[in-house]
Write a protein that holds these residues in place. Structure first.
Motif, PDB file in Angstrom:
ATOM      1  N   THR A 631     -10.115  34.565  34.618  1.00  0.00           N
ATOM      2  CA  THR A 631     -11.123  34.401  35.664  1.00  0.00           C
ATOM      3  C   THR A 631     -10.869  33.085  36.385  1.00  0.00           C
ATOM      4  OG1 THR A 631     -12.596  33.358  34.068  1.00  0.00           O
ATOM      5  CG2 THR A 631     -12.837  35.735  34.383  1.00  0.00           C
ATOM      6  N   ASP A 633     -12.793  30.624  36.970  1.00  0.00           N
ATOM      7  CA  ASP A 633     -13.402  29.431  36.378  1.00  0.00           C
ATOM      8  C   ASP A 633     -12.633  28.892  35.172  1.00  0.00           C
ATOM      9  OD1 ASP A 633     -13.861  31.586  34.788  1.00  0.00           O
ATOM     10  OD2 ASP A 633     -15.917  30.993  34.266  1.00  0.00           O
ATOM     11  N   ILE A 636      -9.361  24.766  36.690  1.00  0.00           N
ATOM     12  CA  ILE A 636      -9.919  23.815  37.652  1.00  0.00           C
ATOM     13  C   ILE A 636      -8.772  22.952  38.146  1.00  0.00           C
ATOM     14  CG2 ILE A 636     -11.575  21.963  38.019  1.00  0.00           C
ATOM     15  CD1 ILE A 636     -13.145  23.085  35.626  1.00  0.00           C
TER      16      ILE A 636
END
Length: 855
Positions: A631, A633, A636
């Motif tokens: 995913t 998230d 970063i």
């Protein structure tokens, strides 16, 4: 010792009689410890005098094996001594206030020899002795210092350098003569000096000197070139610290420094006052000998002195040297005519100046000052004295034998050990292979002048199999530092530790060229381990591992079975020019406990910041067994210039899978590093217990394998020589001598000669067998008698008698076995030898034609 006691008793009796006479006359009795010069107590002088008398009583020189040239003088030498006596008389008449010259002392055979003949230029066959410093250090270590019998006069005896080397002791004149001979042989312009020195110099007292090994070389600080300021550089943050507080702190630090400096000056003044209180009453009168090396030869830029006792070089302006009477080499003798009111600081060492230096022989190699033609011609008329120059060095003393030095070159110090006491330090030296652990030098430094509180110890080693070279032990902090030469099995260069227990504070440095992984340095603490690399193909330069508390186990708790859990791994990389800077990882951090991976890339030259990424590493499947999908998230990132392919989940997924594999590899490498530390520590403990020494294949005295191989080769050559001698033996010579000379052999005589020769050889073989059998039976009978005696007296025997009996039985059984083997070997070889002789007789050119019918 008895002779010394008698002398002391006689002196005491004479003192008592003199005191009684003075008491009768009403005079004041002097104390027995007083001396006439200065009326000061001289306990040290009396102790040194006692040591000198004891050494004189104990030392006896064997002159029976010395050459005849030591025991007599040739006609030319006698002529040279007459010239020296004439020169001495003229000198005493012209300079009555000067002390007599040191010209022709006695040698060990009580024969006077001119001092120049005692210097024998010799070049030793060792590269270590080609330079003045190593040569002087060898002399200082090899010989033991003996003080002069009378500190105010030169010695009556000047032994040959061969004798000095043999007994490994001598006074300052013996030291200087030997050192000067070796320096001249090495090409230096060296001279022996007869002069006056300080008390510390004459008695080799180094307790006021600083040990040279404790002096740290001056470090040259290189000024770093400041980079030119950039046009758009970021301004540094404003300094908000208080200037008043900084000034107060600086004043406080300066006050502390001033107080420490004042305390140090007071301590130095107190020590200086104590030293000055011990003034030498014979200052300026103590006779000493040293070596002068003039500039010119061997690229010596400036003339200097060498003290043969300590092997240290001094300037000609040094205060330890208080005056010079004369100096000489193997060619001539010079007398100093300059005033020594300011020690040796004002002396000019131009030996060609006849005003400053009066020479004994003509023909000196030193150029004279400018003279007129008449004076120059007049000086060349004295051919007789000029020819005496050739005698210097060809006198009655043998040339220094290089073999006498080579046999004890490795020993260096008398009995293999020497101790030198310095100011707050003690230096100990040993000969190589004298200590089982290879220790050759130890320097111990102390905190106080009394040398009671040890600060640190440095130990130097040689010929260690583990390549240990230096061990530095700090007694205050307990820190040990070991230094290794190249060649250690683990490529160790330095090991710093406080304890050999694992998982403690330690630092290991390695030879990077000897390791495949390029490891340079490893630092370890109970919770961390840091490694530095260079030259790796993956450009890894740094790895830092943080460990957590070890899990408790019921089984045996060891570092191998229960390793420390890794919490964090930080790795840094050099720049890889094959990749773009924004895709080349500069640092990556594996947060194992938090399941995160942080990346920082290299900064491009036109950027002021670099790209960064952080991955949230999760399990591939959840608790229910469902596969987790990547995913956005989970990654970063911060990119200076975002690119399209870096935003895709596929790129991020592949990067995270690659990082997971690299994390496993990094954890495995860190675990291998822990095992390597344990292996190194175990190896170091074994090396310290065994401390095996290596022996060169060229060292025929200590190398057992080389010695056995050499003995085997010598045995083979000896056997080959015996075979050649045996082949050259004429077995028919004793039998041919029985025939009339010149008579031609008949066939019947040839057969008879053959039979007689074979029968004689057969009888000799039988006699040899009987002799071996008789010795065997004798040894067996003696052993049986000894065993019967033991059975009869077994109860009354002491343990010593039983040991002697067992030793005798062991030796007797060994002899019986040897005789038995020789007898069996003789029985096996006897028929073969008989057949070989028979075949040799049939092929003998003198019998071959006559014996053809019988073959």
């Amino acid at each position: 010792m008895e002779v010394l006691k008698e002398k002391v008793e006689e002196e005491e009796a004479a003192e008592r009689e003199e005191a009684a006479e003075r008491a009768e006359r009403g005079e004041k009795t002097k104390r027995p410890m007083e001396v006439r010069r200065g009326e000061t107590t001289m306990t040290q002088e009396m102790l040194r005098d006692l040591e000198r008398k004891l050494s004189e009583i104990e030392d006896t020189i064997d002159t029976s094996k010395l050459p005849l040239s030591y025991q007599s003088n040739t006609l030319k030498e006698e002529h040279l001594l007459q010239v020296a006596d004439n020169f001495s008389r003229q000198y005493s008449h012209l300079c009555p206030d000067r002390v007599p010259l040191f010209l022709h002392p006695l040698n060990e055979c009580e024969v006077p020899k001119f001092v120049s003949t005692t210097i024998r230029p010799t070049l030793m066959p060792y590269p270590e002795l080609y330079n003045w410093d190593t040569c002087a250090q060898f002399i200082s270590d090899f010989l033991s210092m003996v003080p002069l019998p009378d500190p105010l006069k030169p010695p009556l005896y000047l032994y040959s350098s061969t004798t000095v080397l043999k007994y490994q002791k001598g006074n300052c004149f013996d030291f200087s003569t030997l050192l000067c001979s070796m320096l001249i042989g090495a090409g230096y312009d060296a001279y022996c000096v007869n002069g006056y020195g300080s008390q510390d110099l004459c008695y080799m007292d180094l307790t006021r000197e600083v040990c040279p090994l404790t002096m740290k070389p001056k470090e040259t600080v290189k000024e770093e070139e400041k980079a030119p300021p950039k046009k758009y550089a970021i301004k540094p943050p404003r300094d908000l610290t208080s200037r008043f507080e900084q000034e107060q702190e600086m004043k406080r630090q300066e006050a502390i420094k001033a107080e420490e400096e004042n305390r140090r000056k007071q301590e130095e003044a107190r020590l200086l006052e104590q030293e000055n209180a011990k003034t030498d009453p014979l200052h300026g009168l103590r006779v000493h000998s040293w070596v002068l090396v003039l500039s010119g030869k061997r690229e010596v830029p400036e003339s200097f002195f060498i003290d043969p006792f300590t092997a240290r070089s001094y300037s000609t302006q040094d205060d330890h040297f208080l005056g010079i009477e004369s100096l000489w080499n193997h060619k001539n003798y010079w007398v100093n005519m300059q005033d020594c009111w300011n020690c040796c600081k004002e002396l000019v060492f131009d030996l060609g100046d006849p005003v400053r230096w009066e020479y004994l022989l003509l023909g000196t190699d030193k150029p004279f000052l400018s003279l007129t033609e008449e004076e120059d011609e007049g000086m060349n008329d004295d051919d007789d004295v000029e020819n005496l120059v050739s005698l210097c060095g060809v006198g009655g003393l043998d040339t220094l034998s290089s073999h006498s030095v080579s046999s004890a070159f490795e020993t260096r110090c008398p009995n293999g050990k020497k101790v030198i006491q310095y100011k707050r330090a003690k230096l100990e030296k040993w000969a190589p292979y004298l200590n089982n652990n290879g220790l050759v030098c130890r320097l111990t430094t102390y905190e106080d002048l009394e040398c009671t509180k040890t600060l640190e110890v440095k130990e130097w080693y040689q010929n260690r199999e583990d390549m240990l070279e230096l061990k530095h032990i700090n007694k205050i902090t307990g820190l040990n530092v070991d230094y290794f030469k190249p060649g250690h099995p683990q490529a160790l260069r330095m090991h710093s530790y406080k304890s050999m227990q694992p998982e403690m504070d330690r630092v290991m440095e390695f030879y990077e060229t000897a390791r495949v992984d390029g490891l340079i340095k490893r630092e370890e603490t109970p919770k961390t381990m840091t490694e530095y690399y260079h030259g790796r193909p993956d450009f890894l330069s740094y790895r830092h591992v943080n460990f957590g508390p070890r899990m408790k186990k019921l089984a045996l708790n060891s570092a191998e079975s229960n390793p420390r859990p890794m919490v964090k791994i930080t790795e840094r990389f050099f720049r890889n020019p094959a990749k773009p800077a924004d895709e080349d990882v500069a640092e990556r951090v594996f947060l194992i406990a938090e399941e995160r991976i942080q990346l920082r890339y290299h900064c491009r030259s036109d950027h002021i910041t670099a790209n960064k990424r952080e991955f949230l590493r999760r399990m591939e499947v959840d608790s229910k067994g469902n596969k987790i999908i990547m995913t956005p998230d989970m990654c970063i990132s911060f990119e200076v210039e975002p690119m399209e392919h870096t935003k895709k989940l596929l790129y991020q997924y592949e990067a995270m899978m690659k990082l997971k594999n690299e994390e496993k590899l990094s954890r495995h490498q860190a675990w291998e590093s822990e095992l390597e530390v344990l292996e190194i520590l175990k190896l170091r403990e074994e090396e310290e217990e065994a401390h095996t020494l290596t022996i060169s294949i060229y060292d025929t005295k200590r190398n057992e394998k080389s010695k056995e191989y050499r003995e085997a080769m010598e045995r083979v050559l000896h056997e080959e020589h015996l075979r050649q001698v045996e082949a050259q033996l004429d077995y028919l010579a004793p039998f041919l001598a029985q025939l009339p000379p010149g008579e031609k052999l008949t066939r019947w005589q040839a057969v008879r000669l053959k039979e007689e020769c074979l029968n004689d050889f057969k009888q000799r073989l039988i006699d040899k067998a009987n002799l071996i059998q008789a010795r065997f039976e004798k040894e067996t009978q003696e052993l049986q008698k000894k065993q019967q005696w033991y059975q009869e007296n077994q109860v009354t025997l002491t343990p010593e008698d039983e040991d002697l009996y067992l030793s005798y039985c062991s030796q007797a059984m060994f002899r019986i076995r040897i005789l038995e083997q020789r007898l069996s070997r003789h029985k096996e070889l006897a028929p073969l030898k008989y057949l070989a002789l028979e075949e040799k007789l049939y092929k003998d050119p003198r019998l071959v034609e006559l014996l053809k019918v019988f073959v």
